[in-house]
Design a protein around this motif. Structure first.
Motif, mmCIF file in Angstrom:
data_model
loop_
_atom_site.group_PDB
_atom_site.id
_atom_site.type_symbol
_atom_site.label_atom_id
_atom_site.label_comp_id
_atom_site.label_asym_id
_atom_site.label_seq_id
_atom_site.Cartn_x
_atom_site.Cartn_y
_atom_site.Cartn_z
ATOM 1 N N ALA A 224 0.826 -1.210 0.000
ATOM 2 C CA ALA A 224 0.000 0.000 0.000
ATOM 3 C C ALA A 224 0.860 1.259 0.000
ATOM 4 C CB ALA A 224 -0.929 -0.006 1.209
ATOM 5 N N ASN A 225 1.916 1.263 0.789
ATOM 6 C CA ASN A 225 2.794 2.438 0.853
ATOM 7 C C ASN A 225 3.505 2.675 -0.474
ATOM 8 O OD1 ASN A 225 2.117 2.881 3.532
ATOM 9 N ND2 ASN A 225 3.864 1.741 4.329
ATOM 10 N N THR A 226 3.909 1.592 -1.124
ATOM 11 C CA THR A 226 4.571 1.718 -2.426
ATOM 12 C C THR A 226 3.614 2.274 -3.469
ATOM 13 O OG1 THR A 226 6.069 -0.122 -1.920
ATOM 14 C CG2 THR A 226 5.814 0.481 -4.247
ATOM 15 N N LYS A 227 2.382 1.759 -3.482
ATOM 16 C CA LYS A 227 1.394 2.262 -4.434
ATOM 17 C C LYS A 227 1.108 3.747 -4.199
ATOM 18 C CE LYS A 227 0.575 -0.934 -7.297
ATOM 19 N NZ LYS A 227 0.875 -0.687 -8.729
ATOM 20 N N ARG B 164 -0.421 16.271 -19.057
ATOM 21 C CA ARG B 164 -1.541 15.331 -19.141
ATOM 22 C C ARG B 164 -2.651 15.752 -18.178
ATOM 23 N NH1 ARG B 164 -1.043 8.743 -19.132
ATOM 24 N NH2 ARG B 164 -3.283 8.265 -19.147
ATOM 25 N N LYS B 165 -3.890 15.560 -18.582
ATOM 26 C CA LYS B 165 -5.045 15.953 -17.782
ATOM 27 C C LYS B 165 -5.759 14.723 -17.207
ATOM 28 C CE LYS B 165 -4.559 20.322 -18.891
ATOM 29 N NZ LYS B 165 -4.141 21.326 -17.878
ATOM 30 N N ALA B 166 -6.378 14.897 -16.054
ATOM 31 C CA ALA B 166 -7.207 13.850 -15.457
ATOM 32 C C ALA B 166 -8.671 14.190 -15.679
ATOM 33 C CB ALA B 166 -6.916 13.733 -13.963
ATOM 34 N N HIS B 167 -9.434 13.229 -16.172
ATOM 35 C CA HIS B 167 -10.861 13.417 -16.396
ATOM 36 C C HIS B 167 -11.656 12.595 -15.378
ATOM 37 C CE1 HIS B 167 -9.839 15.455 -20.114
ATOM 38 N NE2 HIS B 167 -9.039 14.440 -20.406
ATOM 39 N N PHE B 168 -12.922 12.928 -15.233
ATOM 40 C CA PHE B 168 -13.772 12.275 -14.245
ATOM 41 C C PHE B 168 -13.753 10.757 -14.396
ATOM 42 C CE2 PHE B 168 -17.955 10.789 -12.720
ATOM 43 C CZ PHE B 168 -17.886 11.253 -11.406
ATOM 44 N N VAL B 169 -13.753 10.290 -15.630
ATOM 45 C CA VAL B 169 -13.770 8.848 -15.879
ATOM 46 C C VAL B 169 -12.488 8.179 -15.395
ATOM 47 C CG1 VAL B 169 -12.784 9.013 -18.213
ATOM 48 C CG2 VAL B 169 -14.273 7.082 -17.627
ATOM 49 N N ASP B 170 -11.392 8.927 -15.351
ATOM 50 C CA ASP B 170 -10.109 8.344 -14.970
ATOM 51 C C ASP B 170 -10.083 7.874 -13.523
ATOM 52 O OD1 ASP B 170 -8.861 8.687 -17.473
ATOM 53 O OD2 ASP B 170 -8.374 10.773 -17.008
ATOM 54 N N PHE B 171 -10.701 8.643 -12.616
ATOM 55 C CA PHE B 171 -10.658 8.234 -11.220
ATOM 56 C C PHE B 171 -11.981 7.630 -10.728
ATOM 57 C CE2 PHE B 171 -11.073 12.906 -11.399
ATOM 58 C CZ PHE B 171 -12.299 13.099 -10.784
ATOM 59 N N THR B 172 -12.912 7.394 -11.648
ATOM 60 C CA THR B 172 -14.154 6.718 -11.287
ATOM 61 C C THR B 172 -14.256 5.344 -11.969
ATOM 62 O OG1 THR B 172 -15.305 7.916 -13.052
ATOM 63 C CG2 THR B 172 -15.441 8.825 -10.802
ATOM 64 N N LEU B 173 -14.223 5.339 -13.297
ATOM 65 C CA LEU B 173 -14.395 4.077 -14.016
ATOM 66 C C LEU B 173 -13.099 3.309 -14.228
ATOM 67 C CD1 LEU B 173 -17.040 5.072 -16.716
ATOM 68 C CD2 LEU B 173 -17.375 4.118 -14.422
ATOM 69 N N ARG B 174 -11.985 4.001 -14.403
ATOM 70 C CA ARG B 174 -10.712 3.300 -14.619
ATOM 71 C C ARG B 174 -10.356 2.354 -13.462
ATOM 72 N NH1 ARG B 174 -6.827 4.510 -18.525
ATOM 73 N NH2 ARG B 174 -7.313 6.269 -19.895
ATOM 74 N N PRO B 175 -10.485 2.776 -12.203
ATOM 75 C CA PRO B 175 -10.180 1.856 -11.109
ATOM 76 C C PRO B 175 -11.073 0.613 -11.106
ATOM 77 C CG PRO B 175 -10.218 4.113 -10.313
ATOM 78 C CD PRO B 175 -10.784 4.138 -11.701
ATOM 79 N N TYR C 267 -12.522 -0.743 -13.733
ATOM 80 C CA TYR C 267 -12.074 -1.590 -14.841
ATOM 81 C C TYR C 267 -10.788 -2.323 -14.476
ATOM 82 C CZ TYR C 267 -10.087 -3.074 -19.251
ATOM 83 O OH TYR C 267 -9.526 -3.833 -20.239
ATOM 84 N N ALA C 268 -9.876 -1.641 -13.786
ATOM 85 C CA ALA C 268 -8.601 -2.257 -13.403
ATOM 86 C C ALA C 268 -8.836 -3.479 -12.526
ATOM 87 C CB ALA C 268 -7.727 -1.242 -12.673
ATOM 88 N N PHE C 269 -9.774 -3.375 -11.588
ATOM 89 C CA PHE C 269 -10.072 -4.519 -10.725
ATOM 90 C C PHE C 269 -10.708 -5.648 -11.529
ATOM 91 C CE2 PHE C 269 -12.945 -7.074 -8.202
ATOM 92 C CZ PHE C 269 -12.102 -7.516 -7.190
ATOM 93 N N ALA D 150 -6.067 -1.524 -8.361
ATOM 94 C CA ALA D 150 -7.162 -0.615 -8.696
ATOM 95 C C ALA D 150 -7.067 0.663 -7.865
ATOM 96 C CB ALA D 150 -8.501 -1.303 -8.464
ATOM 97 N N HIS D 151 -6.720 0.514 -6.595
ATOM 98 C CA HIS D 151 -6.559 1.677 -5.726
ATOM 99 C C HIS D 151 -5.424 2.562 -6.219
ATOM 100 C CE1 HIS D 151 -5.550 3.479 -1.572
ATOM 101 N NE2 HIS D 151 -6.583 4.121 -2.078
ATOM 102 N N GLY D 152 -4.359 1.937 -6.713
ATOM 103 C CA GLY D 152 -3.245 2.711 -7.258
ATOM 104 C C GLY D 152 -3.663 3.552 -8.458
ATOM 105 N N VAL D 153 -4.531 2.979 -9.294
ATOM 106 C CA VAL D 153 -5.048 3.731 -10.444
ATOM 107 C C VAL D 153 -5.862 4.928 -9.959
ATOM 108 C CG1 VAL D 153 -6.605 3.631 -12.432
ATOM 109 C CG2 VAL D 153 -5.040 1.724 -11.966
ATOM 110 N N PHE D 154 -6.730 4.688 -8.971
ATOM 111 C CA PHE D 154 -7.528 5.776 -8.409
ATOM 112 C C PHE D 154 -6.632 6.883 -7.852
ATOM 113 C CE2 PHE D 154 -9.181 7.600 -4.417
ATOM 114 C CZ PHE D 154 -10.238 8.333 -4.938
#
Length: 260
Positions: A180-183, A199-210, A212-214, A238-242
């Motif tokens: 967890a600390n490394t992530k 690079r920009k972060a969009h709403f989908v990046d921190f909602t749907l991407r995590p 999908y990653a799981f 998935a948490h790391g993506v978020f």
């Protein structure tokens, strides 16, 4: 009658920072290399003492980032062919023999990738998107260079890539807290790198991407077959993506409280 082929020498490079628990086994696994280069980021434990048992090619310098440190270590290698290792990795006897058997003087390849097998929660991980996790670790320093983005440094090559079949083993995380600390640390570094590159972060990046990653790791990459370890891996990945994208969003919007 053909002349006997001249074997190309191999320099093994290892970056370190307080790796006294890992380093001896790592260096023992590459003791067959023609040279070992250790680049240390001012360790405060027995790392340097252990390194001196295997080599006098030890460089101590401040940490400039993953890519810069990897390139510096590569530049110190005396041989054209370089084997890059992390301190928590081991070259198995099978991989060692496969590398030694290569005709590097006449190969058409500029680099070789190898599968990496991770050990976590007292088991080898065979799924969850963690295997075979192929990495370029053996390469020509005159043809290749380090690139990617921090903290994910990768070898960039202009030509042909060969593939080895035997595993490089990786004792990846000590425990769940280490994971967890490394992530958390890596997500900060990656968000900063993305922010600096525009690079920009969009709403989908921190909602749907995590999400999908799981789903991708746990179901499509069969993480459920790795038992509890697989579930932990898929959740943390998935948490790391978020974290990566929400931190980037935070940087963009300046959602950071400034202390008075």
């Amino acid at each position: 009658m053909k002349n006997k082929a001249v074997k190309s020498k191999i320099s093994a490079i290892v970056r370190t920072r307080n790796e006294e628990k890992n380093l001896e086994e790592c260096l023992e696994s590459i003791s067959w290399a023609d040279e070992i280069v250790v680049v240390d980021s001012r360790s405060t434990d027995r790392t340097i003492e252990i390194a001196k048992k295997f080599t006098d090619r030890i460089f101590i310098r401040d940490w400039p980032g993953h890519i810069a440190q990897s390139q510096f270590a590569t530049d110190q290698a005396s041989s054209t062919w370089v084997l890059s290792m992390d301190a928590d990795e081991r070259v198995t006897p099978e991989l060692r023999d496969e590398i030694i058997a290569l005709d590097l003087a006449n190969t058409p390849h500029d680099a070789f990738e190898m599968p990496r097998r991770h050990f976590f929660m007292k088991r080898w991980i065979k799924h969850s998107g963690w295997y075979p996790d192929r990495k370029i670790r053996l390469f020509r320093k005159d043809r290749c260079h380090w690139g990617g983005y921090n903290p994910h440094d990768v070898v960039k090559l202009p030509g042909s890539l060969g593939r080895l079949k035997n595993d490089l083993v990786h004792y990846i995380y000590c425990d769940i807290s280490h994971f967890a600390n490394t992530k958390n640390a890596y997500s900060t570094a990656t968000a900063g790198d993305h922010f600096n590159s525009g690079r920009k972060a969009h709403f989908v990046d921190f909602t749907l991407r995590p999400i999908y990653a799981f789903v991708y790791r746990y179901f499509i990459r069969l993480g459920f077959l790795d038992g509890l370890a697989g579930f932990v891996i898929c959740v943390e990945e998935a948490h790391g993506v978020f974290l990566k994208y929400i931190k980037l969003f935070e940087m963009e919007k300046k959602l950071v409280r400034i202390s008075e």
